[in-house]
Design a protein around this motif. Structure first.
Motif, PDB file in Angstrom:
ATOM      1  N   SER A  19      53.527  80.597 -20.756  1.00  0.00           N
ATOM      2  CA  SER A  19      52.238  80.724 -19.770  1.00  0.00           C
ATOM      3  C   SER A  19      52.934  81.239 -18.529  1.00  0.00           C
ATOM      4  O   SER A  19      53.989  80.656 -17.866  1.00  0.00           O
ATOM      5  CB  SER A  19      51.556  79.355 -19.744  1.00  0.00           C
ATOM      6  OG  SER A  19      50.596  79.702 -18.872  1.00  0.00           O
ATOM      7  N   ILE A  20      52.437  82.119 -18.014  1.00  0.00           N
ATOM      8  CA  ILE A  20      52.656  82.869 -16.694  1.00  0.00           C
ATOM      9  C   ILE A  20      52.558  82.006 -15.650  1.00  0.00           C
ATOM     10  O   ILE A  20      51.467  81.266 -15.498  1.00  0.00           O
ATOM     11  CB  ILE A  20      51.814  84.160 -16.663  1.00  0.00           C
ATOM     12  CG1 ILE A  20      52.850  84.900 -15.467  1.00  0.00           C
ATOM     13  CG2 ILE A  20      50.225  84.033 -16.189  1.00  0.00           C
ATOM     14  CD1 ILE A  20      52.327  86.296 -15.567  1.00  0.00           C
ATOM     15  N   THR A  21      53.533  81.712 -14.726  1.00  0.00           N
ATOM     16  CA  THR A  21      53.551  80.685 -13.576  1.00  0.00           C
ATOM     17  C   THR A  21      53.142  81.424 -12.282  1.00  0.00           C
ATOM     18  O   THR A  21      53.403  82.757 -12.363  1.00  0.00           O
ATOM     19  CB  THR A  21      54.910  80.021 -13.510  1.00  0.00           C
ATOM     20  OG1 THR A  21      56.100  81.181 -13.202  1.00  0.00           O
ATOM     21  CG2 THR A  21      55.300  79.238 -14.671  1.00  0.00           C
ATOM     22  N   ALA A  22      52.911  80.590 -11.444  1.00  0.00           N
ATOM     23  CA  ALA A  22      52.622  81.285  -9.938  1.00  0.00           C
ATOM     24  C   ALA A  22      53.856  81.928  -9.601  1.00  0.00           C
ATOM     25  O   ALA A  22      53.625  83.254  -8.869  1.00  0.00           O
ATOM     26  CB  ALA A  22      52.212  80.184  -9.031  1.00  0.00           C
ATOM     27  N   GLU A  23      54.981  81.543  -9.824  1.00  0.00           N
ATOM     28  CA  GLU A  23      56.458  81.976  -9.038  1.00  0.00           C
ATOM     29  C   GLU A  23      56.674  83.460  -9.820  1.00  0.00           C
ATOM     30  O   GLU A  23      56.728  84.276  -9.192  1.00  0.00           O
ATOM     31  CB  GLU A  23      57.404  81.072  -9.596  1.00  0.00           C
ATOM     32  CG  GLU A  23      58.801  81.257  -8.836  1.00  0.00           C
ATOM     33  CD  GLU A  23      58.265  81.285  -7.270  1.00  0.00           C
ATOM     34  OE1 GLU A  23      58.859  82.000  -6.656  1.00  0.00           O
ATOM     35  OE2 GLU A  23      57.694  80.405  -6.800  1.00  0.00           O
ATOM     36  N   GLU A  24      56.183  83.325 -11.183  1.00  0.00           N
ATOM     37  CA  GLU A  24      56.447  84.738 -11.985  1.00  0.00           C
ATOM     38  C   GLU A  24      55.527  85.629 -11.397  1.00  0.00           C
ATOM     39  O   GLU A  24      55.834  86.745 -11.192  1.00  0.00           O
ATOM     40  CB  GLU A  24      55.981  84.586 -13.417  1.00  0.00           C
ATOM     41  CG  GLU A  24      57.528  84.112 -14.414  1.00  0.00           C
ATOM     42  CD  GLU A  24      57.255  83.560 -15.558  1.00  0.00           C
ATOM     43  OE1 GLU A  24      58.068  83.328 -16.225  1.00  0.00           O
ATOM     44  OE2 GLU A  24      56.072  83.807 -15.967  1.00  0.00           O
TER      45      GLU A  24
END
Lengths: 523, 375
Positions: A19-24
């Motif tokens: 799942s895409i993270t905020a960092e990514e």
């Protein structure tokens, strides 16, 4: 027990990673292009719908940055890229600038994500697109797709893409593996891939492996090419045979230089067009089978025209070959103009029935289209029928009798004038069948016959006048010769070479492949 | 010992009426037509329009081809369906010179012909080397068709290809050449051929006096060729040709080798067509590969057949009748031209085996017989 726990932990970790993270999101959106590309590649491992949606938004220029928040414009709404919560658009929001390199990366990432589509066609298209720009960064993605892919043909293609991606790897062993994998592919684009890699390769061992793979691919391709040329040669030969068979009767047996032969073919092609139109209007349900009805109609249309010509013009000119040449040329001009007046000067459209489209895939670079296969079969059928008609029926016996010795045949009570008409109509009808077949592979227009008349005469002359078997050999021989020369010198030069060959051949054997023997040879 | 054969004394080149007619034709071409075109004002009834000059000039070129066809077909019995090729070769030789004469006036202001600039060629191909010299061009106009015909004819006649076989092979020859000339790489302008000519011998092409000069030149050439053909067929050489036509085997048994005879007349005939082509190109302002289409070559045979074979004057008449009808019908009734031409082919072969000249002769004899009855 321990194993089970480990497995579930692994799954959990995997699940959370997907799942895409905020960092990514942040690292993909902001910063130097290099670091963004890197982050993008990393995010691609988590190939889920959210990532895809975000990338799509990036590609559509619908992403804005406000402070440390990444916002996605969705129509009227503004959504936080990570939390998916709707937020008001801050005043200091700035557009994300994507340069060309970034755009390219995003596009190919989006394409790669299509690998997980549920639609086979979309996946196949994605694989095809990846083939051209596969590199190591997409490898994990490709492998992931491979693990879930069920469609064998897509899987094969995907394996090739994987090999192509490996080919660019910095790891020597991976490059070696790629060379091995690609060696068995037997596809034209593999060859270009290998060639490109070979140019940039520095390691000697890998170079040797690449060379070996290239040779293997080339030999597989060469086989495909050779068989392909042979097939198209036979296909062209079968068309030439159809075109020349009727002439083998009217010219070969009867000695009529029928320059209107091409126009009789044209009539057959237009008859097919008319039948198609009738089916379209009155029997749309059975449209696929119009061709079966068109075959006898084309035969009859041309045969009737042939009978009419024989009765009205040609029978006055027997024994004066050059005069028949001129008169039939006149007929051909009138028939062409007639067709122009009725159907217009433009080509008309004749559709293939659905069962004639598509083909059989035999090798990586060799597929045999159904319409060509059917025409080859049709040519064999027509040839068999003509051989049977001439060799086994009463009409054939009379035709042979009249050609060999007209006075004696007449004395035996054969109505020679009627036999002449029948024979000429038969030859014309076969021209009509040829026209029907041609309508399935080429343009149908008033000039259709002109393009084939020289070829038709060449085949008959080369085969030996009055020799059915010679016509068959000449048609196939010329077809295959033409196609092999074409692969080597191009279409036009091949055609010229074939014509020159015929001229030289006639020098050596003025009577054609099969010279006439016995009494009729003197005539 | 020489066999003693009393040959009939050779016929005079032309009879007295023949010379008179020839002289009249010469005066018409060289004096009357120029005066009517250049001096008589445009509104006058006797003015010969520029269109008329162009048309007649063109047809006279065709007539030369028909005359050449008569020599080979009418008198030697060999039907060529490839004379369009020789016509086009002469035309292309002339066209190359005309292209070079454009010089820097082309669209691209280059020394090279426009189509070469367009194809991004940097220099002239080798076969263009002599094309800037008018003298070399005059030589090539005759030599190129002559050599092609000689080589082709040598092989064809040596292996005794004749009749329909020969016709069909000549058709294949011109067809192959057409395919070749349609290609851009051949260096002959491909599909479009040569056009947009500006001058000839540094004199602008599109002036009335230039047009008239070409017209007169064509007329004189036609008349000259007619005299030459007449002289050829009256000579011993010409008689052998006619013997070959009527009974080739007997000619061989009499100790003649037909190869040389056939080859000579075949080559001469091809050269005549080359000259016709060279005169044709500056008058129409274009040459392209469609001149080599098999249909054009067959049309030449038609002119000869319509006028009457083996009569020399007949084919010239045939060219005028058919081409005249063509230029009138294609303007007035474009739909009917091919019907007419087709019907002409059929009608002539069925009802007029000796063409128009044969018909006139037949009518003359019947008229003479009738008047004889009365007297």
């Amino acid at each position: 027990m321990f194993k089970k726990i480990l497995l579930s932990t692994l799954l959990l970790i995997a699940g959370s990673a997907y799942s895409i993270t905020a960092e990514e999101v942040k690292s993909i959106t902001i910063g130097e292009t290099d670091s963004r590309v890197e982050a993008l590649a990393k995010a691609m491992l988590a190939a889920d719908d959210k990532t895809a949606a975000f990338l799509q938004a990036l590609s559509d220029d619908a992403v804005k940055v406000a402070g440390d928040k990444i916002l996605v414009i969705q129509g009227d709404k503004v959504v936080d890229a990570v939390t998916q919560a709707e937020v008001p658009l801050p005043d200091d929001a700035e557009d994300v600038i994507n340069n060309n390199r970034m755009r390219g990366e995003i596009d190919s990432a989006l394409a790669a994500l299509k690998l997980f589509s549920k639609d086979d066609k979309v996946r196949a298209a994605a694989v095809k697109q990846l083939q051209s720009d596969a590199d190591e960064t997409k490898l994990p993605l490709i492998e992931k797709a491979l693990a879930t892919e069920l469609n064998t043909s897509i899987k094969d293609q995907l394996n090739l893409v994987r090999a192509a991606a490996l080919l660019g790897s910095a790891d020597k062993s991976k490059r070696l593996e790629a060379a091995q994998l690609l060696a068995t592919s037997g596809q034209a684009n593999t060859k270009t891939m290998l060639l490109a890699r070979l140019e940039n390769e520095t390691d000697a061992e890998v170079k040797a492996a690449l060379g070996a793979a290239l040779r293997q691919v080339e030999s597989a391709l060469a086989w495909g090419d050779k068989l392909g040329a042979l097939f198209s040669g036979i296909s062209l030969g079968s068309i030439l045979l159809l075109v020349a068979l009727g002439l083998a009767i009217t010219y070969g047996l009867m000695g009529v230089i029928n320059m209107a032969h091409g126009e009789l073919m044209m009539i057959g092609a237009y008859a097919t067009y008319v039948v198609q139109g009738l089916f379209h209007t009155y029997l749309p349900g059975a449209f696929d089978w119009y061709l079966l009805a068109a075959v006898p109609v084309a035969f009859m249309a041309s045969a009737l025209m042939g009978a009419l010509l024989e009765r009205s013009v040609i029978r006055f000119l027997y024994g004066r070959p050059l005069e028949t040449l001129l008169a039939t040329w006149g007929i051909s001009l009138m028939l062409m103009q007639l067709v122009r007046s009725v159907f217009g000067a433009q080509n008309v459209g004749v559709e293939n029935p659905s069962w004639m489209s598509g083909g059989v895939q035999v090798l990586g670079n060799l597929s045999l289209p159904y319409n060509r296969l059917i025409i080859i079969g049709f040519a064999i059928f027509v040839l068999g029928s003509v051989a049977w008609l001439i060799g086994r029926t009463r009409l054939g016996l009379f035709v042979r009798g009249v050609t060999q010795n007209r006075p004696i045949a007449s004395c035996m009570g054969v109505n020679t004038a009627r036999i002449d008409t029948y024979a000429f109509a038969l030859g014309s009808g076969i021209a009509g069948l040829a026209g029907c077949a041609l309508s399935q592979v080429g343009n149908v227009g008033p000039d259709l016959g002109q393009g084939y008349i020289v070829d038709a005469f060449m085949v008959v002359v080369l085969g030996g006048v009055g020799q059915l078997a010679g016509t068959v050999y000449a048609a196939l021989g010329l077809g295959i010769l033409n196609k092999f020369l074409e692969g080597w010198a191009g279409a036009v030069l091949a055609k010229i070479a074939v014509l020159v060959f015929i001229i030289i051949f006639i020098q050596k054997r003025p009577q054609g492949i099969f010279a006439m023997k016995g009494r009729s040879a003197e005539a | 010992m020489k066999p003693v054969v009393s040959l009939p004394s050779p016929a005079p080149l032309l009879s007295r009426t023949g010379w008179a007619a020839f002289l009249v034709a010469l005066i018409v071409v060289c004096a009357v037509a120029p005066v009517l075109n250049l001096l008589v004002p445009a509104g006058s009834l006797f003015h010969l329009s520029d269109y008329g000059v162009g048309l007649v000039g063109r047809i006279m070129c065709y007539a030369i081809c028909a005359l050449a066809m008569d020599l080979i077909w009418g008198f030697t019995g060999i039907l060529s369906l490839g004379h369009g090729l020789f016509f086009a070769l002469g035309g292309y030789a002339m066209g190359m010179y005309l292209m070079r004469q454009i010089g820097l006036d082309g669209n691209y202001k280059s020394e090279l012909p426009d189509f070469m600039v367009f194809l991004d060629w940097k220099e002239l191909p080798w076969h263009w080397t002599f094309s800037d010299s008018f003298v070399a061009t005059l030589f090539l106009i005759i030599a190129v068709p002559g050599i092609v015909a000689f080589v082709f004819g040598y092989f064809a006649f040596r292996s005794r290809i004749k009749g329909v076989y020969f016709s069909i092979i000549t058709q294949a020859m011109t067809f192959a050449a057409m395919l070749l000339f349609f290609r851009n790489e051949t260096g002959f302008g491909g599909n479009n051929g040569f056009t947009d000519f500006k001058r000839i011998l540094d004199i602008p092409v599109a002036t009335p006096s230039m047009r008239m000069t070409l017209f007169v030149l064509t007329g004189i050439t036609l008349l000259g060729f007619f005299l030459m053909a007449r002289w050829l067929i009256n000579s011993k050489f010409g008689r052998v040709l006619q013997a070959v036509r009527d009974a080739e085997t007997r000619v061989m048994f009499s100790g003649y080798n037909p190869l040389g005879y056939k080859l000579t007349i075949w080559t001469i005939s091809a050269m005549m067509c080359g000259v016709a082509g060279a005169l044709y190109v500056p008058q129409v302002g274009i040459i392209n590969p469609s001149e080599m289409s098999p249909a054009n070559s067959i049309e030449i045979a038609i002119w000869a057949a319509v006028g009457g074979r083996a009569t020399l004057i007949g084919p010239i008449l045939g060219a005028f009748i058919v081409s005249g009808a063509k230029s009138w019908l294609t303007v007035a009734y474009p739909e009917f031209w091919l019907y007419f031409l087709g019907a002409l082919f059929i009608g002539v072969t069925l009802f007029l085996p000796d063409g128009v000249v044969g018909l006139v002769k037949r009518l003359a004899t019947t008229a003479a017989a009738k008047s004889g009855d009365k007297a």
